[in-house]
Every structure is written in C-alpha cells, then in structure tokens.
Design an enzyme around this catalytic site. Structure first.
Site, mmCIF file in Angstrom:
data_model
loop_
_atom_site.group_PDB
_atom_site.id
_atom_site.type_symbol
_atom_site.label_atom_id
_atom_site.label_comp_id
_atom_site.label_asym_id
_atom_site.label_seq_id
_atom_site.Cartn_x
_atom_site.Cartn_y
_atom_site.Cartn_z
ATOM 1 N N LYS A 147 0.807 -1.214 0.000
ATOM 2 C CA LYS A 147 0.000 0.000 0.000
ATOM 3 C C LYS A 147 0.841 1.265 0.000
ATOM 4 O O LYS A 147 0.322 2.356 -0.185
ATOM 5 C CB LYS A 147 -0.874 0.042 1.258
ATOM 6 C CG LYS A 147 -1.678 -1.214 1.523
ATOM 7 C CD LYS A 147 -2.494 -1.015 2.800
ATOM 8 C CE LYS A 147 -2.817 -2.308 3.500
ATOM 9 N NZ LYS A 147 -3.410 -2.073 4.828
ATOM 10 N N GLU A 218 0.605 -2.113 10.437
ATOM 11 C CA GLU A 218 0.929 -1.268 9.287
ATOM 12 C C GLU A 218 0.001 -0.052 9.221
ATOM 13 O O GLU A 218 0.424 1.046 8.876
ATOM 14 C CB GLU A 218 0.860 -2.071 7.979
ATOM 15 C CG GLU A 218 1.331 -1.233 6.811
ATOM 16 C CD GLU A 218 1.783 -2.039 5.596
ATOM 17 O OE1 GLU A 218 1.917 -3.270 5.709
ATOM 18 O OE2 GLU A 218 1.998 -1.415 4.555
ATOM 19 N N HIS A 222 0.292 4.780 9.808
ATOM 20 C CA HIS A 222 -0.307 5.915 9.099
ATOM 21 C C HIS A 222 -0.848 6.983 10.046
ATOM 22 O O HIS A 222 -1.259 8.050 9.605
ATOM 23 C CB HIS A 222 -1.466 5.442 8.205
ATOM 24 C CG HIS A 222 -1.015 4.666 7.008
ATOM 25 N ND1 HIS A 222 -0.403 5.245 5.945
ATOM 26 C CD2 HIS A 222 -1.087 3.340 6.723
ATOM 27 C CE1 HIS A 222 -0.124 4.323 5.029
ATOM 28 N NE2 HIS A 222 -0.528 3.158 5.481
#
Lengths: 353, 353
Positions: A147, A218, A222
């Site tokens: 991503k 993960e 962000h």
C-alpha cells in the site's frame, strides 16, 4: 485461460485467505506456500484445506526481516504456536527450511506467478525479495498487495532488471490500491480531466486483532506521530494500548497510500489530487463506514460530475483484498505470456486513460 | 504509451464525438475518418476542429447498408445536407469516394486502430465490415461500440480469421456494455460467485433526437413489439410518433444487450443473471434516472453483498460512450502490439475473475 500455478510467500492473514479464495478459481492451482519456518510444494496442487486446518492459529505474525542486512525484529510476539511445529510446518505437506523463499525460487520453472503476501515493515523488503527472484533466474509474475507509495518507485528502479529477466511485477493488487484504484481508473473514463479522487474505506476486522496483527500494525504507521519505523518497534502491548485509546475505532486521514502514485503514473490524475482515508474498527465485524471511491472530473462537453463506486458493507477486507489480488495475478500471467515485462500497477491493466 | 494512430468509420453522433474526445488524449492521433460519401486521411493528424465545424449538421444518419448483399435502406431522411457536399465531404480535408471504407483499409499500414462507429441495423454489418479488413490484410485493432448480444457470436465465429490476420477486435466498448460491464467485472472481484448483475441506465439526449437518430432508432428496436428489422423500416415520422406516445420518455426493460454475453464469456456470471434496462428522455438534457450497476454476489467467507457503481448525472451519454471507447482502443493497441489477436470483450481486458 489455461491453468495457472502459483505460490504464496507468507501464510499470515493475506496468504491464508489467498489460498482459500483460490479454491474458488478454476484457473488457479496453488503449488507452493511458505513462511519463514518452512515450505510446502506440490505441483499437483496443495491440499489447501489440510494446510489451513493444520496451521490454524499457527500464523507467523512476527515482524519480518530477511535477516540479510542487519535488520532486527522488535516484536516479541513471534509465531503463535499451537501445533508441534512453528508456522506452516505444522502442515503435513510442509517441511522446515533454512531458506524457504529460495526453495520456491529454485522451483520457479513450474510456478507461473508468486503472490508476495509478506509483511512490509522495511520498505525495501518486497523489492529485495524481488531481487532474489531476478538473481534466481525466475521468469514469471510477481504480485504484491502493498500500500505504500514509496515502494512503487523502488520497484520502478528495478524495471529494467525485471524486463531482462522476463518478470511481470504487479504491485498494489489488493483492495487498495488494487480494487479501488482500478475502480477509480474505470470511473475516470467518463472524463477528459480528473480533478479529484477520494478513496474512503471502512474495515471491520471480523477476525479481530489477533489474526490481523500485520495489517493493524501497518495501519498504525499511518497515524499522526507514527511512521513505519516507529510502528515496527511497537510492542504488542503498545499496539493494544493504542487501540484502547481509540476505543477500537481508528480513523485515518491523508494516508500515504500507493493509490496516488499508481493513478499518476497511469496518467489518470496528479498524485496530489488523490486523497485516501479510512476507518478501522478492530473490535467489530461491521464496517464503521461504507468503502467508497469518488472520482470527480470534467467531461469533454464541459460538465463536472462525480462517478461513484461503493463496496457492499458485508464484503470483508479479506474478500476485497484477495479476490482482486488473484484477479490481477491472472491478468499478470496473461501479460507475462504475451511477453510484457516490467512493473505494472493495477491501473495499467485497465483501459487506458 | 507510444503514439497511436486511429481511424473512425462513420461520422454520425458517435464518430464525431470520438474525434472530439480524442483531442484530449495525448496518445491518440486521428488520421482518417469516413462516411459513405467520402473519406479524409492525413497521417500528420486530421484537423478535427475544421472537420467537425465544416460538417456540423451535415451528419449522415441514413440507415446504413453496405449494398453488398441486396440490403435496402428504408429511411427517407438521409443526409442532413447543409453544406455543398454531402456528409464528411463538406470538410476541406475530405474528398468523395465510391468506397471510403476500402480507402481506409488500403492505408491500414499506417493505422493502429479503427473505431467502427457505424450504425448496426443489419446484425451482420459490422462483422461483414470486419471481413473486409481481414480480406484487405489489415493487421491492427478494430473497436466497435455495439450493444446487441447476437453480434458477439458473429464476431466470435471470425475469431480464427482475426488471429491469422493479426487483428485484435474489441467489441462493445462504449458506455454499455463497455464502461458498465467493465465496472461490473471489477465489482465482481469481491466475490467468488456472482448471482446478479443489474444494469440500469438513464440517458437524457442533450442534443435531442435530431443528432441522435441512429441511437434512438436502435433503442426503439428494444421496445416490446419491435425488433431490429421493424425499427429499421420505421419512417422518421413514425419514430417521432413513438416518441410522442411516450411523451419523450421511453423506458426499457430486459433489453437484449451484449452485457450478458460478454460477462458470461469472461466467466463472471451466467448471461441469464444479467438484467439490462434503462430510461431514455429524448427531450431533456437531464437524465431521467441515475445510471447504476449493481453486482450482487457471495464472498469466499459466506456473505452476500452488493457492490455498486454510479455515474454522475451530469455525465452525458456521449461522454460515457466515447471516453471508454478510446480507453479500450488504447488497451487494444497494447494487446495487439504484444501479439494478442482475436475477439475481446471489455471484460476480457480487465482483471480475470
């Protein structure tokens, strides 16, 4: 399409579900799977039911490094070991291996495509894994579901190597960028200029944090105040604590998601016109918001409009990652057989813009 | 992508708009256009503005036949002749021709792709036109925007001829099937089994009946009590009268639309699970209903859900036909350059299912 043989690197949440979904695809035969502990290879087709049942709860969620350049692992969780063997080796089809990925590379002649369902805490882990396939004279398809925007350029740097090797690398082929960027590219077809792509996802973790540690870790990278390095170094207790602080519902804005890069490199719009955000509910099955792609543009006849793509709330993250990943894998094999090598985003496999 | 040269056969509503939209696509250079009266060829690129301005209102809406097998034309309307020359010949770039299509075939070496924007009142008109390209040793891409299910099998019958000739034929590349079937195929990626595809379109004819006679006539063939033969034989007065009877708003259910065949041949679902309907408002710019694709299926983890794709109401039929048509044309050229020949539906150019 002719039969396609494929391997899965990594048997965490995504790898396991990819094997499961492939059972529904007549064209696909899974012939190899590995984690860091071992490898299962059977060119007649793996017994996926046995492999999944034997390794249920035996998922290796350890923070991955390839150990090749002094990378260290900070997670204390490691393998959830319910069987007698660690990770995939709990399956009767698997055996321990000191270098499972190399064993798959060495059998690459019989493998049309490889799904890299590996964690990605080091930006270059997947690119470096791809290097190993190049070095091992693999000629076929590599697919990842990554991503992160910045990994795309690392792959692009290797484009010539892939072309020389005969490798078709499909990057970002999961739910997002994969499915949703694809939808954006298709929705863009009404327009001569795309001014805004807004991708907003909702994920309810049906199977909870336990079975989706990699994904949650993960995603935390962000959040404001975190990056991929700090997220990698979080203990599981710290992750649980972050989840608690958010009452299990974590909202993301302006994520560094590869959608922007992939849409720009395909000429659909500028990366800066792409916004990606989402809401992750770690504790509920139900999606906290409907996953929606909105593409706004100008038509040749001067109108401004927004085309919209919505996923049904009942579709799980797992369904939306693995269906597209295998769909793009099939397309990648077709491209590869036609002699098209190099790096492709999902958008590159859709109608031109 | 490298530069692509293309020709347009037919300069009615679709052909003209395709030329116009291509002005916004850097990769595309229109080098030839024809109608039954003449042909314009310029390998440096047609001056589209001049051609469109000179032929404005000069559209040949006559019911097309190729005159090759005793076909007759029943429309009394013929060419709207405002200039001194009929049809495309009003452009300074064009000249009259006894066989304009053959002139384009004869220059096929310099033409990467040909958009067949021809009326389709005889089912086999487009297939027979394709035969002429095969006979003329054309090796490149042919794209049509047809909608009729039964034409697909006529093209499939020619698949071997196309393969031998080096022709990549992309069929049904307009709004529907093209864009909407593509959206359905992408939406299907969440599922392991698709149970229902519902395509419902709304079209407001911004430019009214006058400039869209071909489209309206073909749509009327879908109404109960009409078929392609009876619609072909309608006088313009009769068409106006049908429109009056419906107060300008015509609703269609269970249309014979190629979407069903194209989704089935790509393995997405059975043709019978596809429903196509729509509402055409001949007198208003505004769409009478929002164009929507609903794909219902079962996920690998046992849920049933519906993914949805909606076009913004401000996007005209022309925008939704011509953007995708040129997008698929670009993809077709890429396939062709990679040596993939035969018949492809839009769905075949999207991720495998």
């Amino acid at each position: 399409m002719d039969e396609i043989t494929f391997a899965v690197l990594g048997t965490g949440g995504i790898g396991r579900r990819a094997l499961e979904v492939s059972q529904h695809k007549d064209a696909l035969t899974p012939v190899a799977a590995c984690d860091r502990h071992g490898v299962a290879v059977d060119f007649d087709g793996l017994d996926v039911d046995e492999l999944l049942a034997a390794t249920e709860g035996n998922i290796d969620n350890e923070v991955a490094t390839d150990g090749g350049s002094g990378g260290t692992t900070a997670a204390e969780g490691g393998v959830k070991q319910h069987g007698q063997q660690r990770g995939v080796v709990a399956s009767s089809q698997a055996r321990p291996s000191a270098d499972p990925i190399q064993e798959i590379i060495d059998r690459g002649d019989g493998i049309d495509a490889v799904l890299l369902a590996l964690p990605n805490y080091e930006h270059d882990f997947i690119p470096r894994t791809a290097d190993r396939f190049v070095d091992g004279d693999y000629a076929g398809v590599l697919v990842d579901v990554l991503k992160r925007s910045r990994v795309i350029s690392m792959l692009d740097d290797r484009s010539e190597d892939f072309e020389e090797a005969g490798i078709t690398f499909i990057c970002g082929a999961g739910a997002t960028p994969g499915l949703l960027t694809g939808a954006a590219a298709l929705a863009a077809q009404s327009f001569v200029e795309v001014t805004d792509v807004d991708i907003h996802w909702g994920v309810g973790l049906k199977s909870g944090y336990e079975d989706n540690r990699g994904t949650v870790r993960e995603d935390i990278a962000h959040l404001p105040g975190y990056d991929i390095e700090t997220a990698r170094d979080l203990s599981e207790a710290e992750i649980e604590s972050i989840i608690d602080d958010h009452d299990g519902v974590i909202e993301f804005e302006d994520m560094e998601h590869a959608d922007d890069v992939l849409l720009e490199r395909a000429g659909v719009c500028d990366a800066e016109d792409v916004t990606v955000g989402g809401i992750l509910d770690v504790r509920n099955d139900e999606k906290p918001t409907t996953t929606t792609v909105r593409v706004t543009g100008r038509t040749f006849d001067g109108e401004t409009a927004t085309n919209t793509f919505e996923l049904g709330d009942e579709t799980s993250m797992e369904a939306n990652v693995n269906g597209p990943a295998l769909g793009y894998l099939e397309t990648g094999v077709r491209r590869n057989r036609a002699g098209e090598y190099g790096v492709f985003g999902p958008v590159d496999l859709l109608p031109g813009f």
